[in-house]
Design a protein around this motif. Structure first.
Motif, PDB file in Angstrom:
ATOM      1  N   THR A 187       5.041  -3.959 -10.682  1.00 33.81           N
ATOM      2  CA  THR A 187       6.102  -3.187 -11.308  1.00 33.81           C
ATOM      3  C   THR A 187       5.722  -2.905 -12.752  1.00 33.81           C
ATOM      4  O   THR A 187       5.266  -3.808 -13.470  1.00 33.81           O
ATOM      5  CB  THR A 187       7.437  -3.945 -11.264  1.00 33.81           C
ATOM      6  OG1 THR A 187       7.766  -4.254  -9.903  1.00 33.81           O
ATOM      7  CG2 THR A 187       8.551  -3.117 -11.883  1.00 33.81           C
ATOM      8  N   ILE A 188       5.924  -1.647 -13.200  1.00 34.61           N
ATOM      9  CA  ILE A 188       5.591  -1.248 -14.560  1.00 34.61           C
ATOM     10  C   ILE A 188       6.847  -0.801 -15.281  1.00 34.61           C
ATOM     11  O   ILE A 188       7.638  -0.005 -14.759  1.00 34.61           O
ATOM     12  CB  ILE A 188       4.557  -0.099 -14.561  1.00 34.61           C
ATOM     13  CG1 ILE A 188       3.257  -0.569 -13.911  1.00 34.61           C
ATOM     14  CG2 ILE A 188       4.279   0.376 -15.986  1.00 34.61           C
ATOM     15  CD1 ILE A 188       2.223   0.525 -13.756  1.00 34.61           C
ATOM     16  N   THR A 189       7.044  -1.338 -16.487  1.00 35.35           N
ATOM     17  CA  THR A 189       8.151  -0.938 -17.355  1.00 35.35           C
ATOM     18  C   THR A 189       7.588  -0.556 -18.715  1.00 35.35           C
ATOM     19  O   THR A 189       6.490  -0.986 -19.099  1.00 35.35           O
ATOM     20  CB  THR A 189       9.176  -2.075 -17.518  1.00 35.35           C
ATOM     21  OG1 THR A 189       8.523  -3.225 -18.060  1.00 35.35           O
ATOM     22  CG2 THR A 189       9.808  -2.437 -16.186  1.00 35.35           C
ATOM     23  N   GLU A 190       8.351   0.256 -19.445  1.00 32.01           N
ATOM     24  CA  GLU A 190       7.929   0.652 -20.787  1.00 32.01           C
ATOM     25  C   GLU A 190       8.414  -0.391 -21.780  1.00 32.01           C
ATOM     26  O   GLU A 190       9.618  -0.693 -21.851  1.00 32.01           O
ATOM     27  CB  GLU A 190       8.483   2.032 -21.137  1.00 32.01           C
ATOM     28  CG  GLU A 190       7.934   2.579 -22.446  1.00 32.01           C
ATOM     29  CD  GLU A 190       8.338   4.026 -22.673  1.00 32.01           C
ATOM     30  OE1 GLU A 190       7.908   4.605 -23.692  1.00 32.01           O
ATOM     31  OE2 GLU A 190       9.087   4.574 -21.827  1.00 32.01           O
ATOM     32  N   ALA A 191       7.488  -0.954 -22.567  1.00 30.94           N
ATOM     33  CA  ALA A 191       7.835  -2.017 -23.503  1.00 30.94           C
ATOM     34  C   ALA A 191       8.640  -1.446 -24.666  1.00 30.94           C
ATOM     35  O   ALA A 191       8.410  -0.310 -25.104  1.00 30.94           O
ATOM     36  CB  ALA A 191       6.567  -2.700 -24.029  1.00 30.94           C
ATOM     37  N   GLY A 192       9.573  -2.260 -25.164  1.00 28.22           N
ATOM     38  CA  GLY A 192      10.358  -1.854 -26.323  1.00 28.22           C
ATOM     39  C   GLY A 192      11.526  -0.958 -25.992  1.00 28.22           C
ATOM     40  O   GLY A 192      12.280  -0.570 -26.885  1.00 28.22           O
ATOM     41  N   GLY A 193      11.694  -0.594 -24.757  1.00 20.27           N
ATOM     42  CA  GLY A 193      12.804   0.260 -24.370  1.00 20.27           C
ATOM     43  C   GLY A 193      13.907  -0.544 -23.704  1.00 20.27           C
ATOM     44  O   GLY A 193      14.209  -1.675 -24.074  1.00 20.27           O
ATOM     45  N   ASP A 194      14.526   0.070 -22.692  1.00 24.21           N
ATOM     46  CA  ASP A 194      15.600  -0.608 -21.962  1.00 24.21           C
ATOM     47  C   ASP A 194      15.068  -1.359 -20.745  1.00 24.21           C
ATOM     48  O   ASP A 194      15.848  -1.765 -19.875  1.00 24.21           O
ATOM     49  CB  ASP A 194      16.674   0.400 -21.539  1.00 24.21           C
ATOM     50  CG  ASP A 194      16.080   1.552 -20.726  1.00 24.21           C
ATOM     51  OD1 ASP A 194      14.850   1.520 -20.453  1.00 24.21           O
ATOM     52  OD2 ASP A 194      16.836   2.471 -20.362  1.00 24.21           O
ATOM     53  N   ASP A 195      13.739  -1.518 -20.686  1.00 27.23           N
ATOM     54  CA  ASP A 195      13.093  -2.227 -19.586  1.00 27.23           C
ATOM     55  C   ASP A 195      13.338  -1.563 -18.234  1.00 27.23           C
ATOM     56  O   ASP A 195      13.296  -2.216 -17.181  1.00 27.23           O
ATOM     57  CB  ASP A 195      13.550  -3.702 -19.520  1.00 27.23           C
ATOM     58  CG  ASP A 195      13.066  -4.488 -20.725  1.00 27.23           C
ATOM     59  OD1 ASP A 195      12.028  -4.099 -21.306  1.00 27.23           O
ATOM     60  OD2 ASP A 195      13.718  -5.481 -21.092  1.00 27.23           O
ATOM     61  N   ALA A 196      13.583  -0.290 -18.252  1.00 29.87           N
ATOM     62  CA  ALA A 196      13.768   0.432 -16.997  1.00 29.87           C
ATOM     63  C   ALA A 196      12.422   0.584 -16.299  1.00 29.87           C
ATOM     64  O   ALA A 196      11.386   0.775 -16.941  1.00 29.87           O
ATOM     65  CB  ALA A 196      14.385   1.810 -17.261  1.00 29.87           C
ATOM     66  N   GLU A 197      12.436   0.506 -14.980  1.00 29.15           N
ATOM     67  CA  GLU A 197      11.202   0.621 -14.223  1.00 29.15           C
ATOM     68  C   GLU A 197      10.630   2.028 -14.318  1.00 29.15           C
ATOM     69  O   GLU A 197      11.347   3.017 -14.206  1.00 29.15           O
ATOM     70  CB  GLU A 197      11.449   0.263 -12.753  1.00 29.15           C
ATOM     71  CG  GLU A 197      11.685  -1.202 -12.512  1.00 29.15           C
ATOM     72  CD  GLU A 197      11.736  -1.534 -11.026  1.00 29.15           C
ATOM     73  OE1 GLU A 197      11.449  -0.623 -10.199  1.00 29.15           O
ATOM     74  OE2 GLU A 197      12.066  -2.682 -10.685  1.00 29.15           O
ATOM     75  N   VAL A 198       9.329   2.084 -14.537  1.00 27.20           N
ATOM     76  CA  VAL A 198       8.618   3.362 -14.546  1.00 27.20           C
ATOM     77  C   VAL A 198       7.964   3.612 -13.192  1.00 27.20           C
ATOM     78  O   VAL A 198       7.985   4.726 -12.668  1.00 27.20           O
ATOM     79  CB  VAL A 198       7.561   3.369 -15.672  1.00 27.20           C
ATOM     80  CG1 VAL A 198       6.711   4.633 -15.610  1.00 27.20           C
ATOM     81  CG2 VAL A 198       8.221   3.229 -17.029  1.00 27.20           C
TER      82      VAL A 198
END
Length: 264
Positions: free
Chosen positions: A181-192
């Protein structure tokens, strides 16, 4: 000197000549004393009184004996700056350990060739293989990825499995069993993106893990987003930034690693 006269009277000739011999001897001794005194005085006049008694001329200090060989028989070993793993268990100079996973900092590729990430690519076996399934206690799972990927470069994630038991076993590295699973760091941790959202092949990927050995399973990401149940994801690729990848397999602790998608 004149003749010796006895006030009392003439002495016998024997006594007279004996006295003459004694007198001559005394005169000779006196002459020797005078010569010695003159000679001794002359030598003392040449003495350097500035030098303390008992001192002699200073000895010159020359080089010591020539050495028969170099003082160090072997060249000192310098630090190895190759930055590569020597196979003895050491990690790369640019690597970083992130929550159980190792990350190669040399470039975006976590490893190339048949051997990478500390093991060999796993051999896939059929579902009906007689090789027993790996137990959670026998398998150690780690995650490896590059630290930085340039524009157009596809990130690669390596699942590294080590069999700590003395028996060969097989493990499922399919997209729904070993989930990335990949998420964008520093954001809302929503899955990319997630490997379980819409896998091309939802079946099992059984890999043999020999006893005491380590294998690697590599997954490549095309930078596109995904949506659960194969729903239509947003169009286009993800932008540059820092991302977090997580790996979770049944019975194994969650593994995490971060990476950067560079602008240029």
């Amino acid at each position: 000197m004149g003749s010796l006269r006895n006030p009392i009277g003439p002495l016998p000739s024997t006594i007279y000549w004996r006295r003459r011999a004694v007198a001559a001897t005394l005169i000779a001794l006196l002459a020797l004393l005078i010569v010695w005194a003159v000679t001794s005085g002359g030598s003392k006049g040449n003495k350097d009184d500035s030098r303390p008694n008992g001192s002699g001329p200073a000895h010159s200090i020359g080089p010591g004996p020539a050495s028969s060989g170099p003082a160090i028989s072997q060249q000192p070993r310098g630090r190895d700056e190759s930055g590569t793993t020597d196979g003895s268990g050491g990690t790369d100079a640019g690597s970083e350990d992130t929550t159980g996973g190792t990350v190669d900092g040399s470039n975006g590729d976590p490893g190339t060739g048949s051997e990478s990430g500390g093991g060999t690519e796993g051999r896939q076996v059929p579902a009906g293989s007689s090789i027993p399934d790996c137990t959670a206690s026998a398998l150690q799972l780690t995650l490896r990825t590059g630290l930085r990927y340039g524009p157009g470069e596809k990130p690669k994630f390596q699942l590294i499995a080590k069999n700590t038991s003395s028996t060969d076993c097989k493990a499922d590295f399919g997209p729904k069993s070993a989930v990335l699973t990949i998420t964008e760091a520093g954001g809302d941790d929503a899955e990319v993106w997630s490997s379980k959202d819409c896998p091309r092949d939802a079946g099992s990927v059984l890999l043999e893990v020999p006893a005491g050995a380590t294998i690697v399973h590599t997954v490549e990401w095309d930078r596109r987003k995904s949506a659960p149940q194969c729903a239509t994801p947003p169009a286009g690729s993800v932008g540059p930034g820092t991302y977090l990848v997580e790996a979770k397999a049944s019975g194994e602790p969650l593994q995490r690693a971060s990476f950067v998608l560079a602008k240029d």
